[in-house]
Write a protein that holds these residues in place. Sequence first.
Motif: not given
Length: 491
Positions: A153-157
């Motif tokens: 869901r938060q691929r950047y993390l």
Amino acid sequence: MEKSTDERLARLEKLKEIRGQKVNPYPASAKRNQTVVQVLENFDKFSANKKMLSLAGRLKSIRLHGGSAFANLEDGSGAIQLFFREDHFGAKPYKFFKELIDLGDFVRVKGILFTTKTGEKTLEVEALKLLTKTLAPLPEKWHGLSDVEIRYRQRYLDLIANPSVREIFKKRSLIIKTIREFFERDGFMEVETPILQPIPGGATARPFITHHNALDIDLYLRIAPELYLKRLIVGGFERVFEIARCFRNEGIDWSHNPEFTQIELYRAYADYNDLIKMMEKFFVYLMKKTNGGEMKVVYEKDTIDFTPPYPRITFRDILMKFGNCDIEKYPDRESMAKKARELGLDVLPSDDRGKIMDEIFKKVVRPKIVNPIFVINHPIELSPLAKKVPGDSRYVERFQLLVAGTELVNAFSELNDPIDQRERFAAQQKMREAGDAEAMRIDEDFITALMHGMPPTAGLGMGIDRLTALLTNSHNIKEVILFPTLKPENK
């Protein structure tokens, strides 16, 4: 959550202080003269010459030791250790660094290289410029963010926390580049065809529907580019391909995402046997470029060998081999449904004989396949766009390349008889009317194109997401799609 909120408030206070010192926390300029990997590759030369270097990146760790500090700076190429000495760096800038810079901030640093007593290649910082003040902390255990829901869901993390994930997507980029290289060298031209289509065609799948306000018409996100690419063959192009984003309104599991990427190609004056030979050459080229020439890859518990040639077996024979099911003994829907139930499969009232055969193939046969194998000559019910096998109109000239339990490639000798094509479309239309939402519609313009003449042609589709999953030992297709489709958080 409370700890995270407290840290955000603390960072906001630091941001206020930074602005109060007339420092821009989000400057436009971020010039550097080297990347980290360039510095590490030329370390001996740069350190011997005392070359002043300028690097930029994210701070991934900070370790304060009174009047000195160590930190790790990471850019898109790699990471390097930084060293700060208050008496060398200066009291005021050191205080700024110590009190106002946080883990995760982007900075530019200038300094000279040296090697620590422990042998660590390090840049001693002489100047620092804040490039981006971060207001949210990195994942607490950024060395191994493991919550799957957060990762997708938060691929950047995920990309920040897990360098191995970045490597997967670098590999994906290389795979796509290699696909282009191979087919362009073989005389194919890359083209683009419509994503918004008035009639979804080229595959049996449920489409997504949308509405165009200005024209007041419904349109569909394409399920495949096939019928448009074959129109180009009619128009005179002899070898075309498209790396196509496609959309199918279907379930989500380890091997399916509603939005996916595939390559489709069409080659005039060829049949499915020509494409079998071409794909065996392709995998040799692909493994050379993306796997160091090694023809074997590990996937889950298996070692897959892509060394050609690959075995060929008919659809009928492989069902007999793995499912004890001779489809010619079940010539109608009811007998085929009975056999499927004996094999433990559910059969829906809307499932016709072809659908039932396909489900037996998917559930009983495919899980038993490890190394590449060509399954050829499918029942005509499963392939409304393929040519019949000469001498046996029950089957068509089609192959699927199966690897590690999944369909990797699907190819046909393409149907170019407009009268036969109309009859196949009509049969599909009856299936739709009987309740099969995945059956094809009649595309009159495509039939008109065929009436103007399409030369003997072979066509192929290959899933790039599944291919990447195989070559990166990823066990879920979400691992190789940067932003996969997910259930809303509130559900």
